[in-house]
Design an enzyme around this catalytic site. Structure first.
Site, PDB file in Angstrom:
ATOM      1  N   GLU A  69       0.857  -1.199   0.000  1.00 47.98           N
ATOM      2  CA  GLU A  69       0.000   0.000   0.000  1.00 47.98           C
ATOM      3  C   GLU A  69       0.886   1.239   0.000  1.00 47.98           C
ATOM      4  O   GLU A  69       2.084   1.175   0.188  1.00 47.98           O
ATOM      5  CB  GLU A  69      -0.884  -0.071   1.249  1.00 47.98           C
ATOM      6  CG  GLU A  69      -2.148   0.743   1.379  1.00 47.98           C
ATOM      7  CD  GLU A  69      -2.948   1.075   0.131  1.00 47.98           C
ATOM      8  OE1 GLU A  69      -2.450   1.864  -0.690  1.00 47.98           O
ATOM      9  OE2 GLU A  69      -4.074   0.579   0.002  1.00 47.98           O
TER      10      GLU A  69
ATOM     11  N   ARG B 148      -7.955   2.044  12.541  1.00 46.48           N
ATOM     12  CA  ARG B 148      -6.571   2.400  12.237  1.00 46.48           C
ATOM     13  C   ARG B 148      -6.554   3.332  11.034  1.00 46.48           C
ATOM     14  O   ARG B 148      -7.500   3.366  10.250  1.00 46.48           O
ATOM     15  CB  ARG B 148      -5.715   1.162  11.942  1.00 46.48           C
ATOM     16  CG  ARG B 148      -6.086   0.424  10.671  1.00 46.48           C
ATOM     17  CD  ARG B 148      -4.956  -0.495  10.225  1.00 46.48           C
ATOM     18  NE  ARG B 148      -5.296  -1.335   9.092  1.00 46.48           N
ATOM     19  CZ  ARG B 148      -5.304  -0.951   7.818  1.00 46.48           C
ATOM     20  NH1 ARG B 148      -5.007   0.300   7.497  1.00 46.48           N
ATOM     21  NH2 ARG B 148      -5.617  -1.799   6.848  1.00 46.48           N
TER      22      ARG B 148
ATOM     23  N   ASN C 209      -5.559   4.436   7.351  1.00 48.51           N
ATOM     24  CA  ASN C 209      -5.356   3.688   6.123  1.00 48.51           C
ATOM     25  C   ASN C 209      -4.534   4.561   5.162  1.00 48.51           C
ATOM     26  O   ASN C 209      -3.461   5.012   5.511  1.00 48.51           O
ATOM     27  CB  ASN C 209      -6.698   3.237   5.533  1.00 48.51           C
ATOM     28  CG  ASN C 209      -6.536   2.111   4.529  1.00 48.51           C
ATOM     29  OD1 ASN C 209      -5.704   1.227   4.715  1.00 48.51           O
ATOM     30  ND2 ASN C 209      -7.321   2.122   3.468  1.00 48.51           N
TER      31      ASN C 209
ATOM     32  N   ASP D 286     -11.945  -4.487  11.803  1.00 44.76           N
ATOM     33  CA  ASP D 286     -12.426  -5.828  12.137  1.00 44.76           C
ATOM     34  C   ASP D 286     -12.996  -6.457  10.868  1.00 44.76           C
ATOM     35  O   ASP D 286     -14.006  -6.001  10.330  1.00 44.76           O
ATOM     36  CB  ASP D 286     -13.505  -5.739  13.221  1.00 44.76           C
ATOM     37  CG  ASP D 286     -13.958  -7.112  13.709  1.00 44.76           C
ATOM     38  OD1 ASP D 286     -13.673  -8.107  13.005  1.00 44.76           O
ATOM     39  OD2 ASP D 286     -14.592  -7.186  14.771  1.00 44.76           O
TER      40      ASP D 286
ATOM     41  N   ASN E 275      -9.719   5.658   1.685  1.00 40.66           N
ATOM     42  CA  ASN E 275      -8.743   5.071   0.785  1.00 40.66           C
ATOM     43  C   ASN E 275      -8.150   6.096  -0.177  1.00 40.66           C
ATOM     44  O   ASN E 275      -7.697   7.147   0.255  1.00 40.66           O
ATOM     45  CB  ASN E 275      -9.350   3.868   0.048  1.00 40.66           C
ATOM     46  CG  ASN E 275      -8.459   2.650   0.168  1.00 40.66           C
ATOM     47  OD1 ASN E 275      -7.240   2.758   0.127  1.00 40.66           O
ATOM     48  ND2 ASN E 275      -9.063   1.478   0.313  1.00 40.66           N
TER      49      ASN E 275
ATOM     50  N   ASP F 134      -9.719   1.087  -4.553  1.00 36.70           N
ATOM     51  CA  ASP F 134      -8.736   1.154  -3.469  1.00 36.70           C
ATOM     52  C   ASP F 134      -7.884   2.408  -3.634  1.00 36.70           C
ATOM     53  O   ASP F 134      -8.376   3.511  -3.483  1.00 36.70           O
ATOM     54  CB  ASP F 134      -7.909  -0.137  -3.480  1.00 36.70           C
ATOM     55  CG  ASP F 134      -7.211  -0.420  -2.159  1.00 36.70           C
ATOM     56  OD1 ASP F 134      -6.723   0.523  -1.527  1.00 36.70           O
ATOM     57  OD2 ASP F 134      -7.137  -1.597  -1.761  1.00 36.70           O
TER      58      ASP F 134
END
Length: 300
Positions: free
Chosen positions: A17, A111, A113, A131, A163, A211
Site C-alpha cells: 500500500e 486504524r 489507512n 475488524d 482510501n 482502493d
C-alpha cells in the site's frame, strides 16, 4: 495500446500500500500494512530494501518529510508517526509522534489507512474500522487534514474504508475513495485553504472495490480495484473508462507514477486471504504513454 507488466525484485508484501515516488532519491517507497514493514525500491540499483518498524502493529502509508532527510510520516494505528529510516537498514524506529486521532475507546479497532500529501504538503489521511467481520457495516472512519502549525481538521466522517486520494492542481479538484461506497468522488479544492467542497461521483463500479488512486498530467485518474484484477484509467469529466490495465492477481491495492520520466506506473497488490502468487508482488507498468506528476513531500 500495448503496455507491459513486470514485477520489481523483492517487492512482495502481504498487503502492499501507499506507494510514493520520491524524485530526490529516485526511489519508490511503500508499505506492507499488517506486517508494519517499510519498503524502498531503488530505481538505479533495481533493488528493494525493507525495514521492520519496531514496536508497531501497522504501517499504512509512508511519505518523506520535507526538510528532514531520512524522516518519514508513517500511519501507525491511529497515529501519524515520524519515523527515522536510512532506506537501507532492516529496522526503523519512530522518532516522535506528530498527531493522533480517534483516541476514544469506541475507536479501539480503528486504524489509519491511505494517506498522501496535497500539492502544498498538507497531509490527508483517513481511518477505517479494522475488524474483518464487520468491515462494511461499521462506518467509523473519518478523513483528516494535517497541516503544519494547525489543529487537525476533520474533512469527512461516516466513512467505511478511507482510501485513495489524489489532486488535480490545475483544475482545482480533489479525488477521494471510500471503498465501501464503490465509487470515486470529485471535490472542488481550494489550494490556499485545503478545503474540499461540492462532492460528486465521477466513477462507480457495481462489484469491484476501489482502493488506491493516482492522476496523470492530463487529469485522468487511475483507480486500483481490490477485487477486480484491474487498474481503471478514467476521464473524470465524463466518467469514461479510457483503459483497463489487467493483472495476474486479484487484489490491486494502489498506484503511483515514478521512474526518471514519471512514466512508469508502480502498482502494489495484496496476497491477503491466501491468494496465490504473484499476489502480493509490486509491479511496474510501462508503455502506457502517460506521465504522472511529481509527488509532494509532507510538511509536518
Amino acid at each position: 495500446m500495448s503496455y507491459k507488466l513486470e514485477t520489481i525484485p523483492n517487492g512482495e508484501t502481504l498487503i502492499g500500500e501507499g506507494p510514493h515516488w520520491d524524485v530526490a532519491t529516485q526511489s519508490l517507497y511503500f508499505v506492507d500494512i499488517d506486517n508494519a514493514v517499510l519498503l524502498r525500491y531503488d530505481y538505479k540499483q533495481n533493488k528493494t530494501y525493507s525495514a521492520r518498524l519496531e514496536g508497531e502493529n501497522f504501517a499504512s502509508f509512508i511519505i518523506p518529510v520535507e526538510g528532514e532527510n531520512g524522516k518519514f510520516a508513517v500511519g501507525c494505528d491511529r497515529r501519524v508517526a515520524i519515523v527515522a529510516w536510512d532506506g537501507v537498514s532492516p529496522s526503523a524506529k519512530v522518532a516522535r509522534n506528530a498527531y493522533e486521532v480517534q483516541s476514544g475507546e469506541e475507536f479501539a479497532l480503528n486504524r489509519l489507512n491511505d494517506g498522501k500529501a496535497d500539492p502544498r504538503g498538507r497531509l490527508f489521511a483517513g481511518t477505517m474500522y479494522n475488524d474483518q467481520k464487520d468491515l462494511f457495516a461499521a462506518r467509523k472512519g473519518e478523513l483528516y487534514r494535517f497541516e503544519k502549525g494547525k489543529p487537525v481538521a476533520l474533512i469527512k466522517s461516516d466513512i467505511g474504508i478511507s482510501n485513495g486520494l489524489t489532486w488535480n492542481e490545475k483544475a482545482g479538484k480533489f479525488y477521494f475513495i471510500d471503498s465501501c461506497d464503490y465509487n470515486v468522488k470529485e471535490y472542488d479544492y481550494d489550494l490556499e485553504t485545503g478545503v474540499a467542497s461540492n462532492p460528486k461521483i465521477v466513477f462507480k463500479h457495481a462489484s469491484h472495490l476501489p482502493d488506491g488512486m493516482t492522476i496523470d498530467t492530463e487529469g485522468n485518474i487511475y483507480i486500483a480495484t481490490f477485487t477486480g484484477h484491474t487498474v481503471y484509467k478514467v476521464k473524470p469529466s465524463t466518467g469514461e473508462v479510457l483503459l483497463e490495465i489487467k493483472f495476474p492477481c486479484k487484489q490491486i491495492t494502489s498506484v503511483a507514477f515514478g521512474g526518471p520520466n514519471l512514466d512508469i506506473l508502480y502498482v502494489t497488490t495484496s496476497k491477503l486471504n491466501d491468494q496465490p502468487p504473484p499476489a502480493g508482488s509490486t509491479f511496474k507498468v510501462t508503455g502506457l504513454g502517460a506521465k504522472g506528476l511529481p509527488m509532494t513531500k509532507v510538511r509536518i
